[in-house]
Design a protein around this motif. Structure first.
Motif, PDB file in Angstrom:
ATOM      1  N   LEU A   1       0.755  -1.306   0.005  1.00 40.64           N
ATOM      2  CA  LEU A   1      -0.061   0.156   0.058  1.00 40.64           C
ATOM      3  C   LEU A   1       1.015   1.392   0.211  1.00 40.64           C
ATOM      4  O   LEU A   1       1.514   1.771   1.131  1.00 40.64           O
TER       5      LEU A   1
ATOM      6  N   ALA B   1       1.340   5.376  -0.613  1.00 43.83           N
ATOM      7  CA  ALA B   1       0.891   6.516  -0.567  1.00 43.83           C
ATOM      8  C   ALA B   1       1.356   7.366  -1.927  1.00 43.83           C
ATOM      9  O   ALA B   1       0.464   8.004  -2.463  1.00 43.83           O
TER      10      ALA B   1
ATOM     11  N   LEU C   1       1.909   2.922   5.997  1.00 43.93           N
ATOM     12  CA  LEU C   1       0.886   2.177   6.899  1.00 43.93           C
ATOM     13  C   LEU C   1       1.447   0.977   7.359  1.00 43.93           C
ATOM     14  O   LEU C   1       1.052   0.289   8.297  1.00 43.93           O
TER      15      LEU C   1
ATOM     16  N   PRO D   1      -5.800   4.331   7.580  1.00 43.29           N
ATOM     17  CA  PRO D   1      -5.673   4.628   5.966  1.00 43.29           C
ATOM     18  C   PRO D   1      -6.950   5.494   5.811  1.00 43.29           C
ATOM     19  O   PRO D   1      -7.900   5.646   6.357  1.00 43.29           O
TER      20      PRO D   1
ATOM     21  N   ARG E   1      -8.464   6.797   1.901  1.00 42.25           N
ATOM     22  CA  ARG E   1      -8.495   6.537   0.545  1.00 42.25           C
ATOM     23  C   ARG E   1      -8.459   7.976  -0.107  1.00 42.25           C
ATOM     24  O   ARG E   1      -9.434   8.834   0.103  1.00 42.25           O
TER      25      ARG E   1
ATOM     26  N   TYR F   1      -9.128  -0.499   4.225  1.00 42.41           N
ATOM     27  CA  TYR F   1      -7.993  -0.507   3.410  1.00 42.41           C
ATOM     28  C   TYR F   1      -8.614  -0.933   1.850  1.00 42.41           C
ATOM     29  O   TYR F   1      -7.978  -1.498   1.122  1.00 42.41           O
TER      30      TYR F   1
ATOM     31  N   LEU G   1      -3.987   4.839  -0.518  1.00 39.68           N
ATOM     32  CA  LEU G   1      -4.136   5.116   0.662  1.00 39.68           C
ATOM     33  C   LEU G   1      -3.328   5.811   1.314  1.00 39.68           C
ATOM     34  O   LEU G   1      -2.015   5.715   1.473  1.00 39.68           O
ATOM     35  N   ARG G   2      -3.519   6.935   1.831  1.00 46.15           N
ATOM     36  CA  ARG G   2      -2.774   7.969   2.856  1.00 46.15           C
ATOM     37  C   ARG G   2      -2.710   7.364   4.187  1.00 46.15           C
ATOM     38  O   ARG G   2      -3.359   6.629   4.773  1.00 46.15           O
ATOM     39  N   VAL G   3      -1.464   7.909   4.577  1.00 48.13           N
ATOM     40  CA  VAL G   3      -1.170   7.618   6.210  1.00 48.13           C
ATOM     41  C   VAL G   3      -1.694   8.754   6.902  1.00 48.13           C
ATOM     42  O   VAL G   3      -1.233   9.880   6.724  1.00 48.13           O
TER      43      VAL G   3
ATOM     44  N   HIS H   1       1.383  12.457   6.187  1.00 48.09           N
ATOM     45  CA  HIS H   1       0.629  12.374   4.927  1.00 48.09           C
ATOM     46  C   HIS H   1       1.006  13.566   3.888  1.00 48.09           C
ATOM     47  O   HIS H   1       0.375  13.789   3.131  1.00 48.09           O
TER      48      HIS H   1
END
Length: 386
Positions: A51, A53, A227, A244, A246, A285, A320-322, A346
């Motif tokens: 995953l 970003a 993540l 996460p 989105r 997720y 997916l951002r942190v 992020h």
């Protein structure tokens, strides 16, 4: 300051002065900064299916409105943006890769007078968070906006915009490639498809980092695995709560110049494509893309620039951002295992100059500066009252 290496580590051909776990924009920037200081850095990147970003990064170097309600985060964003011009020059010289960095300011469009007034009020309160700091934004009404972009054809609902003088944009994929090339130019090593399964503190100090059956030893390790840090951080006393978020994006075919400056949610690249986004969805997720989000983003873009209604969309994707609980970065050294660090955020593009400069220097000196203590993950350990 180059570290004095323990001979025990030097005898191990698999050793390094520092290992950075994660080769996204955050990890690569820190590794590049350490390598520029003469450190022998090994970067271990995960599998292609991880995953990431960076796959959905919009490429904004953005200050206006960043850290609303969080003055330290606003200050950090300003600091990094101020470092970006020199950072970009050095990185391009080191890597030979043009990253398309432009720092002519940025726009946040307002649709309707109410939205314009709300934006003006929010930015006024945002500036009040840092008394004494020079204002870096101004509100533009529609007439002022049209004078700034005399050739642009805005939709009738556009009431104006906020303009941020410290804002800019960059090609995020080229930035990542340049950081990784610059790391290697300065003697660092990047190992792809090398997901770390375990980080173990050693009895005499330092750490063993495991990738399958391989084992690497180092006196210092930086966990910057996005993540994936949720699983790795606790192994060295760095348990950071993450979630996460989105983000979905669209990109158009190449168009004639239509948007001279980047905007929040709209950016024309050097190649002419227009990026449209991004959503902020708390769906766990789930990496799916949705027609609902695509329709909403397209509709909003068309309200601002009607010419986009005729543009062909060529790609729709998500990532997916942190996210930490308060949305701010985390920078910390383990209290239980000195030499183990964590770096999470992020906003890796905006903060890349800071990560490659002051943060890499802090890791090298084994000391978190006082002004960064507020970003320690201990801030989340608040006792719950009955």
């Amino acid at each position: 300051m180059k570290p004095v290496s323990d001979p025990e580590y030097r005898r191990d051909a698999q050793s390094s002065d520092a290992i950075v776990v994660g080769a996204g924009v955050v990890g690569s920037a820190i590794a590049y900064g350490l390598a520029r200081q003469g450190w022998r850095v090994l970067v271990l990147d995960g599998a292609d299916g991880d995953l990431r970003a960076a796959k959905a990064n919009f490429g904004l170097v953005w200050v206006q409105g960043k850290g609303f309600g969080q003055p330290a985060y606003q200050q950090l964003s300003r600091r990094s943006a101020a470092l970006w011009a020199t950072f970009a020059q050095e990185l391009t010289a080191d890597s030979g890769i043009e990253i398309d960095y432009r720092a002519n300011g940025g726009i946040h469009f307002c649709v309707g007078q109410t939205q314009w007034e709300q934006r003006a009020e929010k930015l006024a309160r945002w500036h009040e968070q840092l008394p004494g700091q020079a204002s870096c934004t101004e509100m533009l009404d529609r007439a002022q906006l049209q004078r700034l972009f005399p050739k642009a054809q805005f939709g009738p609902e556009v009431s104006g915009a906020s303009y941020g003088r410290m804002d800019g944009h960059v090609n995020p994929l080229r930035l990542l490639a340049a950081l990784q090339r610059g790391l290697q130019v300065h003697g660092g090593t990047l190992r792809t498809n090398s997901p770390v399964s375990r980080i173990a503190p050693l009895a005499g100090g330092g750490f063993s980092v495991h990738v399958g059956a391989q084992r690497f030893e180092t006196p210092r390790v930086v966990v910057a695995a996005g993540l994936g840090s949720s699983a790795l951080g606790p192994m060295v006393g760095l348990d950071v709560p993450l979630r996460p978020q989105r983000g979905q994006l669209l990109v158009t075919e190449r168009l004639a110049p239509i948007l001279p400056l980047p905007a929040s949610g709209l950016r024309q690249t050097a190649e002419g494509t227009v990026m449209i986004g991004v959503t902020q969805e708390n769906v766990g997720y789930d990496l799916s893309t949705t027609t609902t989000a695509a329709a909403r983003m397209s509709r909003q873009a068309g309200r601002i620039l009607p010419a986009l209604r005729q543009a062909q969309l060529v790609r729709h994707w998500s990532c997916l951002r942190v996210m930490t609980p308060d949305g701010c970065p985390v920078y910390a050294e383990s209290a239980h295992y000195p030499g183990a660090w964590v770096a999470l955020c992020h906003s890796g593009i905006t903060l890349a100059a800071f990560h490659a400069g002051p943060l890499a220097a802090a890791v090298a000196q084994a000391r978190i500066p006082d002004e960064l203590q507020i970003f320690h993950h201990g801030r989340f350990n608040v006792p719950q009252t009955a």
